[in-house]
Design a protein around this motif. Structure first.
Motif, PDB file in Angstrom:
ATOM      1  N   LEU A 147      21.887  44.396-129.597  1.00 57.52           N
ATOM      2  CA  LEU A 147      21.404  45.508-130.419  1.00 57.52           C
ATOM      3  C   LEU A 147      19.983  45.921-130.048  1.00 57.52           C
ATOM      4  O   LEU A 147      19.649  47.114-130.072  1.00 57.52           O
ATOM      5  CB  LEU A 147      21.467  45.132-131.898  1.00 57.52           C
ATOM      6  CG  LEU A 147      22.843  45.250-132.564  1.00 57.52           C
ATOM      7  CD1 LEU A 147      22.791  44.704-133.988  1.00 57.52           C
ATOM      8  CD2 LEU A 147      23.332  46.694-132.573  1.00 57.52           C
ATOM      9  N   ILE A 198      21.723  52.078-135.951  1.00 57.63           N
ATOM     10  CA  ILE A 198      21.478  50.673-135.593  1.00 57.63           C
ATOM     11  C   ILE A 198      20.735  49.964-136.708  1.00 57.63           C
ATOM     12  O   ILE A 198      21.040  48.818-137.066  1.00 57.63           O
ATOM     13  CB  ILE A 198      20.703  50.584-134.265  1.00 57.63           C
ATOM     14  CG1 ILE A 198      21.588  51.053-133.109  1.00 57.63           C
ATOM     15  CG2 ILE A 198      20.211  49.161-134.016  1.00 57.63           C
ATOM     16  CD1 ILE A 198      20.887  51.142-131.771  1.00 57.63           C
ATOM     17  N   THR A 253      28.684  50.277-131.999  1.00 49.45           N
ATOM     18  CA  THR A 253      27.518  51.163-131.989  1.00 49.45           C
ATOM     19  C   THR A 253      27.951  52.607-131.770  1.00 49.45           C
ATOM     20  O   THR A 253      27.392  53.531-132.392  1.00 49.45           O
ATOM     21  CB  THR A 253      26.509  50.720-130.913  1.00 49.45           C
ATOM     22  OG1 THR A 253      26.034  49.400-131.238  1.00 49.45           O
ATOM     23  CG2 THR A 253      25.309  51.660-130.853  1.00 49.45           C
TER      24      THR A 253
END
Length: 355
Positions: A28, A51, A84
């Motif tokens: 991430l 995110i 994502t």
């Protein structure tokens, strides 16, 4: 990391905290860095926001990497990239000035392409004003494609992956168009697809279509070199509709207040009463438990189900909902002791992290 699939909640959480979460964080952070360099301000803001606010989706999905055994890091790379994409596009559609279904369809073509290594990436923003993302979305797609390319067993799962993804894309198109069109489109879509699922309601079918868990399960078993046509079919029917439906209904349940404030569609709003909602969620728990009995590593999938209940009910937003305390008790009782373990674990995590 030991490559044995855990059978107890303690051994599962040990792997999750020591291996899975740190690797998810690493992935991430990489994509956060990429998102921060997106030239277009709107695309950059939505990528960073997705995110920041939805990282727990990647953390939860990352648990499936355990099934990939020695290839668990590759599984996490795929899971984080695919999730994502999902979270980023959800933000783009939720907060978009566009209501064009063709725009939403093209954006979500990226998720189908991510599962199809042989196709080339394209300009998924072609039908919207905001264009330049510095290759961010294309690189997310390519990361997923790289994991699946030339992977033994991929041809076994491809059709089911695309089936899961097509349902997801249809949902995202129908739920983000003009407000007056949403319910007619969703109900018609359900009528076309309900087949042998007449026991579901249209909003429960929609919820089941909105989860990525089945994709993560199929890909992780394939990376763990355990896939077969029979297993792929068992996974599909073990996860759709009940495990995936439970996942998204719980997600919608805790978000009811904020969705109402933002005028966002929330499937929990369509139940006849709070009692009806309680009974249907209890039914989803029972049916999920029944369906995962046919899966290999049965204890793992049972813990996923119990973990979903504990994770979502451990969110402090539940206490702010009308009847939230009673709902928490009912669903934890229906899920069994390990759900309470995950619930208290979640509460402790939030307390220690200040979330």
């Amino acid at each position: 990391m030991s490559y044995r699939v855990p059978k107890s909640s303690l051994s599962l959480m040990r792997k999750v905290y020591m291996k899975i979460f740190p690797q998810v964080r690493t992935e991430l952070e990489y994509w956060k860095g990429r998102a921060g360099k997106i030239p277009n301000k709107e695309l950059r803001n939505q990528a960073l926001a997705s995110i920041s606010s939805k990282r727990f989706h990647c953390q939860g999905g990352g648990v499936y990497a355990i099934l990939a055994k020695e290839n668990w890091k590759e599984a996490i790379q795929f899971i984080v990239a695919y999730q994502t994409i999902s979270d980023y596009l959800d933000n783009l559609c939720d907060r978009s000035t566009s209501l064009d279904p063709a725009d939403f369809r093209l954006l979500h073509q990226s998720m189908l392409d991510a599962l199809t290594p042989q196709v080339s990436v394209k300009n998924y923003y072609e039908l919207r004003k905001d264009q330049h993302d510095g290759g961010y979305l294309n690189d997310l797609v390519k990361t997923c494609q790289k994991t699946l390319a030339n992977r033994e067993g991929y041809e076994t799962i491809q059709d089911l992956l695309l089936k899961f993804c097509s349902l997801y894309g249809d949902l995202q198109v129908h739920k983000h168009v003009n407000h007056d069109e949403r319910i007619p489109r969703l109900t018609s879509w359900f009528d076309e697809n309900k087949g042998d699922l007449p026991q579901l309601r249209w909003y429960e079918f929609s919820a089941a279509a909105g989860s990525t868990l089945g994709v993560f399960c199929l890909v992780s078993y394939t990376l763990g070199e355990k896939i077969s046509p029979e297993l792929a079919s068992v996974i599909y029917h073990g996860y759709f509709p009940y495990m995936q439906g439970l996942h998204i209904l719980l997600d919608y349940y805790i978000d009811q207040k904020e969705d109402k404030m933002e005028a966002d569609l929330n499937f929990c709003a369509y139940y006849e009463s709070r009692t009806d909602l309680e009974k249907r969620l209890q039914s989803f728990i029972e049916k999920t438990h029944s369906h995962v009995q046919h899966l290999p590593d049965r204890h793992f999938h049972e813990m996923v189900q119990q973990g979903l209940v504990g994770l979502y009910l451990g969110d402090k937003k539940v206490s702010d909902l009308n009847g939230g305390t009673n709902m928490r008790k009912l669903l934890l009782d229906a899920s069994g002791g390990q759900a309470r373990f995950f619930y208290w674990n979640t509460r402790l995590y939030y307390k220690l992290t200040g979330k």
